[in-house]
Write an enzyme that holds these catalytic residues in place. Structure first.
Site, PDB file in Angstrom:
ATOM      1  N   LEU A 117      19.407  -0.198  22.148  1.00  0.00           N
ATOM      2  CA  LEU A 117      18.633  -0.210  20.913  1.00  0.00           C
ATOM      3  C   LEU A 117      17.364  -0.979  21.243  1.00  0.00           C
ATOM      4  O   LEU A 117      17.434  -2.071  21.821  1.00  0.00           O
ATOM      5  CB  LEU A 117      19.385  -0.909  19.780  1.00  0.00           C
ATOM      6  CG  LEU A 117      20.481  -0.109  19.048  1.00  0.00           C
ATOM      7  CD1 LEU A 117      21.183  -1.002  18.037  1.00  0.00           C
ATOM      8  CD2 LEU A 117      19.904   1.117  18.349  1.00  0.00           C
ATOM      9  N   ASP A 118      16.196  -0.425  20.914  1.00  0.00           N
ATOM     10  CA  ASP A 118      14.966  -1.120  21.277  1.00  0.00           C
ATOM     11  C   ASP A 118      14.806  -2.397  20.453  1.00  0.00           C
ATOM     12  O   ASP A 118      15.552  -2.652  19.503  1.00  0.00           O
ATOM     13  CB  ASP A 118      13.742  -0.192  21.169  1.00  0.00           C
ATOM     14  CG  ASP A 118      13.499   0.306  19.754  1.00  0.00           C
ATOM     15  OD1 ASP A 118      13.688  -0.470  18.801  1.00  0.00           O
ATOM     16  OD2 ASP A 118      13.092   1.471  19.600  1.00  0.00           O
ATOM     17  N   LYS A 119      13.839  -3.197  20.825  1.00  0.00           N
ATOM     18  CA  LYS A 119      13.670  -4.526  20.239  1.00  0.00           C
ATOM     19  C   LYS A 119      13.529  -4.488  18.723  1.00  0.00           C
ATOM     20  O   LYS A 119      14.073  -5.341  18.007  1.00  0.00           O
ATOM     21  CB  LYS A 119      12.442  -5.216  20.859  1.00  0.00           C
ATOM     22  CG  LYS A 119      12.201  -6.640  20.378  1.00  0.00           C
ATOM     23  CD  LYS A 119      10.968  -7.233  21.048  1.00  0.00           C
ATOM     24  CE  LYS A 119      10.696  -8.642  20.524  1.00  0.00           C
ATOM     25  NZ  LYS A 119       9.476  -9.234  21.145  1.00  0.00           N
ATOM     26  N   SER A 121      14.709  -2.246  16.696  1.00  0.00           N
ATOM     27  CA  SER A 121      15.834  -1.589  16.024  1.00  0.00           C
ATOM     28  C   SER A 121      17.000  -2.554  15.873  1.00  0.00           C
ATOM     29  O   SER A 121      17.073  -3.593  16.530  1.00  0.00           O
ATOM     30  CB  SER A 121      16.260  -0.344  16.805  1.00  0.00           C
ATOM     31  OG  SER A 121      15.191   0.579  16.900  1.00  0.00           O
TER      32      SER A 121
END
Length: 248
Positions: A117-119, A121
């Site tokens: 999960l990106d930063k 999200s």
């Protein structure tokens, strides 16, 4: 001349580098395994081996760690409600906080994120000590669907939902969602429920940007049969055997 009894012959298994073998057995990451090998903690057939790429025959060679036989640990998996702002990585060269901050103070075995999960999200992020199982979960062909609750700036109409299903082309890639439906709508923003059956880099954000619907919040709420539920922000729990079996 007596023929050799074929039943007593052992067929050599595939060969893998020693550090990779330790990683495949779920005891540590490959980089940590290489450090253990170089420091003399690992043996192959009773002899210390300091080359991380030393070829090991699966099913034949006996690997040991700190003087004890190395058996593959039982598969375990946990789910974390990832807070926004944390990086999905074991460590960051710039010293930024990672998801492992949520495990501080807990004596956990080695676990690696299953996917990312990106930063910006948040939501459900799985961790496992079984790299092969994790790879299957991340595979577009074998992996489970992933469900997200997404808040966008702007009012989303039926035409937007249709375009998301049909797909858009961005940077030479065709990006589409498997399912999308309206959850609720305010005066200036909309909440969508989006299901993906693949996980391309920043897929949802790129699709919505192309439709002029900037993402305000992106929360993963389910992976296959496993739902985020009431798990609090930054909290985690172990998955049951039934949940792990349901994932694949």
């Amino acid at each position: 001349m007596r023929s050799r009894d074929s039943s007593s012959m052992v067929t050599p298994g595939p060969r893998f580098g020693l550090a990779r073998v330790l990683s495949k057995r779920g005891v540590c990451s490959r980089s940590v395994a290489a450090q253990w090998v170089v420091s003399g903690r690992v043996t192959v057939n009773g002899r210390i081996e300091r080359n991380p790429e030393f070829p090991v025959r699966e099913g034949i060679d006996k690997v040991g760690l700190d003087g004890h036989p190395l058996d593959a640990p039982r598969r375990c998996c946990l789910m974390l409600n990832k807070p926004r702002g944390l990086l999905t990585t074991t460590q960051d060269e710039q010293g930024r906080d990672t998801v492992y901050r949520c495990f501080d103070g807990h004596d956990l075995p080695w676990l690696a994120p299953v996917g990312r999960l990106d930063k910006a999200s948040e939501g459900l992020l799985l961790f496992s000590n079984d790299p092969a199982w994790a790879a299957r979960l991340c595979s577009p062909q074998q992996g489970p669907d992933k469900t997200y609750a997404v808040q966008v700036r702007g009012l989303c109409g039926p035409a937007h939902l249709q375009r998301m299903g049909e797909g858009i082309v961005d940077a030479g890639e065709r990006l589409a969602v498997k399912q999308v439906e309206m959850m609720r709508q305010g005066e200036k923003n909309s909440w969508l429920r989006i299901v993906l059956d693949e996980g391309r880099n920043r897929q949802i954000r790129r699709i919505l940007a192309a439709l002029n619907l900037p993402v305000m919040r992106l929360i993963r709420i389910a992976v296959g049969n496993v739902e985020l539920g009431e798990l609090g922000k930054g909290e985690w729990r172990w998955l049951s055997e039934a949940e792990m079996s349901g994932l694949g």
